[in-house]
Design a protein around this motif. Structure first.
Motif, PDB file in Angstrom:
ATOM      1  N   VAL A 102     -75.741 -24.987  63.930  1.00 53.95           N
ATOM      2  CA  VAL A 102     -76.232 -23.727  64.497  1.00 53.95           C
ATOM      3  C   VAL A 102     -77.360 -23.168  63.628  1.00 53.95           C
ATOM      4  O   VAL A 102     -78.390 -22.716  64.138  1.00 53.95           O
ATOM      5  CB  VAL A 102     -75.082 -22.712  64.638  1.00 53.95           C
ATOM      6  N   HIS A 106     -80.932 -22.766  65.299  1.00 51.40           N
ATOM      7  CA  HIS A 106     -81.177 -21.378  65.701  1.00 51.40           C
ATOM      8  C   HIS A 106     -81.497 -20.463  64.521  1.00 51.40           C
ATOM      9  O   HIS A 106     -81.349 -19.237  64.633  1.00 51.40           O
ATOM     10  CB  HIS A 106     -79.954 -20.832  66.449  1.00 51.40           C
ATOM     11  N   ASP A 111     -79.566 -13.177  65.283  1.00 46.69           N
ATOM     12  CA  ASP A 111     -78.109 -13.229  65.355  1.00 46.69           C
ATOM     13  C   ASP A 111     -77.527 -14.496  64.727  1.00 46.69           C
ATOM     14  O   ASP A 111     -76.306 -14.678  64.719  1.00 46.69           O
ATOM     15  CB  ASP A 111     -77.646 -13.160  66.818  1.00 46.69           C
ATOM     16  N   CYS A 112     -78.392 -15.370  64.208  1.00 46.81           N
ATOM     17  CA  CYS A 112     -77.904 -16.617  63.632  1.00 46.81           C
ATOM     18  C   CYS A 112     -77.032 -16.327  62.403  1.00 46.81           C
ATOM     19  O   CYS A 112     -77.404 -15.503  61.557  1.00 46.81           O
ATOM     20  CB  CYS A 112     -79.068 -17.510  63.241  1.00 46.81           C
ATOM     21  N   LEU A 178     -70.929 -13.333  70.129  1.00 43.42           N
ATOM     22  CA  LEU A 178     -71.925 -14.319  70.533  1.00 43.42           C
ATOM     23  C   LEU A 178     -73.128 -13.629  71.174  1.00 43.42           C
ATOM     24  O   LEU A 178     -72.967 -12.693  71.960  1.00 43.42           O
ATOM     25  CB  LEU A 178     -71.333 -15.299  71.536  1.00 43.42           C
ATOM     26  N   PRO A 179     -74.345 -14.090  70.856  1.00 40.56           N
ATOM     27  CA  PRO A 179     -75.528 -13.537  71.526  1.00 40.56           C
ATOM     28  C   PRO A 179     -75.623 -14.050  72.960  1.00 40.56           C
ATOM     29  O   PRO A 179     -75.026 -15.079  73.287  1.00 40.56           O
ATOM     30  CB  PRO A 179     -76.680 -14.070  70.675  1.00 40.56           C
ATOM     31  N   ALA A 182     -75.741 -18.055  74.238  1.00 39.44           N
ATOM     32  CA  ALA A 182     -75.373 -18.906  73.107  1.00 39.44           C
ATOM     33  C   ALA A 182     -75.020 -20.318  73.591  1.00 39.44           C
ATOM     34  O   ALA A 182     -74.367 -20.493  74.620  1.00 39.44           O
ATOM     35  CB  ALA A 182     -74.186 -18.299  72.360  1.00 39.44           C
ATOM     36  N   CYS A 183     -75.447 -21.310  72.812  1.00 40.43           N
ATOM     37  CA  CYS A 183     -75.207 -22.697  73.188  1.00 40.43           C
ATOM     38  C   CYS A 183     -73.735 -23.058  72.988  1.00 40.43           C
ATOM     39  O   CYS A 183     -72.957 -22.315  72.397  1.00 40.43           O
ATOM     40  CB  CYS A 183     -76.092 -23.635  72.378  1.00 40.43           C
ATOM     41  N   ASN A 184     -73.371 -24.244  73.458  1.00 38.59           N
ATOM     42  CA  ASN A 184     -71.983 -24.681  73.360  1.00 38.59           C
ATOM     43  C   ASN A 184     -71.531 -24.834  71.906  1.00 38.59           C
ATOM     44  O   ASN A 184     -70.372 -24.540  71.575  1.00 38.59           O
ATOM     45  CB  ASN A 184     -71.802 -26.008  74.098  1.00 38.59           C
ATOM     46  N   TRP A 186     -72.589 -23.142  69.271  1.00 37.94           N
ATOM     47  CA  TRP A 186     -72.394 -21.794  68.731  1.00 37.94           C
ATOM     48  C   TRP A 186     -71.081 -21.214  69.250  1.00 37.94           C
ATOM     49  O   TRP A 186     -70.298 -20.614  68.495  1.00 37.94           O
ATOM     50  CB  TRP A 186     -73.574 -20.918  69.138  1.00 37.94           C
ATOM     51  N   THR A 187     -70.822 -21.403  70.531  1.00 40.11           N
ATOM     52  CA  THR A 187     -69.579 -20.911  71.136  1.00 40.11           C
ATOM     53  C   THR A 187     -68.375 -21.581  70.500  1.00 40.11           C
ATOM     54  O   THR A 187     -67.381 -20.919  70.158  1.00 40.11           O
ATOM     55  CB  THR A 187     -69.592 -21.170  72.648  1.00 40.11           C
ATOM     56  N   TYR A 190     -67.675 -20.171  66.938  1.00 41.19           N
ATOM     57  CA  TYR A 190     -67.031 -18.858  66.867  1.00 41.19           C
ATOM     58  C   TYR A 190     -65.578 -18.915  67.343  1.00 41.19           C
ATOM     59  O   TYR A 190     -64.718 -18.200  66.821  1.00 41.19           O
ATOM     60  CB  TYR A 190     -67.831 -17.831  67.659  1.00 41.19           C
TER      61      TYR A 190
END
Length: 227
Positions: A102, A106, A111-112, A178-179, A182-184, A186-187, A190
């Protein structure tokens, strides 16, 4: 049961499902388990009504699942080793990998979670050292019916450090918000961090509030410095 006057640790051990409610309201029942529910709600600025409704609902339900207060020491140790020690050793390497990905992809976004991967690596090292000390020194002594207050106090002090590390992890991860879009990866990161947080808090709770209690004297091991 006068819920507001009960400590978080006591409620967590006596009321099945209470830990889920505490997670929902972001109440620290592991390192902060000695505080009463009233004190914890006041500190968070929360009204007691909603959480009391949830806890009273749990109290009215038939108890399901294992009551670890009634378990033998060796059974509880075996559960902690399999449910938490082994799992943490699987969780953290994957979370570090996801965090690195991530940050690499990103890193230019506000928000990274910049710095999260390095922090997770530090957590992994500290937690591994802690677990090895429990596995090699403290747990065998407890299983033999001994209660070494020195090693117990050291482990509990390290639990406080783990609690602070969790707070730092959540801060770096923007409280797991999550922003948009958000990509998979990143999801997944979290989701995994949330699971780690809940697992580590439950892990510390079982040790501080059940395992690290001198069953001969009935006295807990809390050093009084939990926050």
């Amino acid at each position: 049961m006068q819920l507001l006057s009960q400590s978080l640790g006591s409620l967590a051990t006596q009321l099945p499902g209470a830990t889920r409610v505490f997670h929902q309201f972001k109440l620290d029942f592991c390192c902060g388990g000695q505080h009463t529910l009233a004190e914890a709600l006041k500190k968070k600025g929360l009204e007691p009504g909603p959480i009391l409704a949830e806890l009273n609902r749990l109290a009215e339900q038939p108890q399901l699942g294992k009551n670890w207060q009634e378990a033998g020491t060796q059974e509880l140790i075996s559960h902690i080793l399999a449910r938490f020690h082994d799992k943490h050793r699987i969780q953290l390497p994957e979370l570090i990998r996801l965090a690195r990905r991530v940050e690499h992809v990103h890193g230019d976004l506000p928000d990274c979670p910049t710095g999260l991967a390095d922090h997770l690596e530090a957590m992994q090292m500290e937690l591994e050292s802690h677990m090895q000390k429990e596995e090699q020194i403290l747990f065998p002594m407890l299983a033999q019916g001994m209660f070494p207050t020195g090693p117990v106090s050291v482990m509990q002090e390290e639990h406080l450090d783990h609690g602070e590390a969790l707070e730092r992890m959540l801060a770096l991860a923007h409280d797991l918000e999550l922003p948009p879009g958000a990509c998979n990866t990143w999801t997944a990161l979290y989701l995994g961090l949330r699971e780690l947080k809940e697992d580590l808090m439950e892990h510390i709770h079982l040790e501080n509030n059940i395992l690290f209690v001198d069953r001969a004297s009935g006295e807990g091991s809390c050093c009084g410095s939990c926050h």
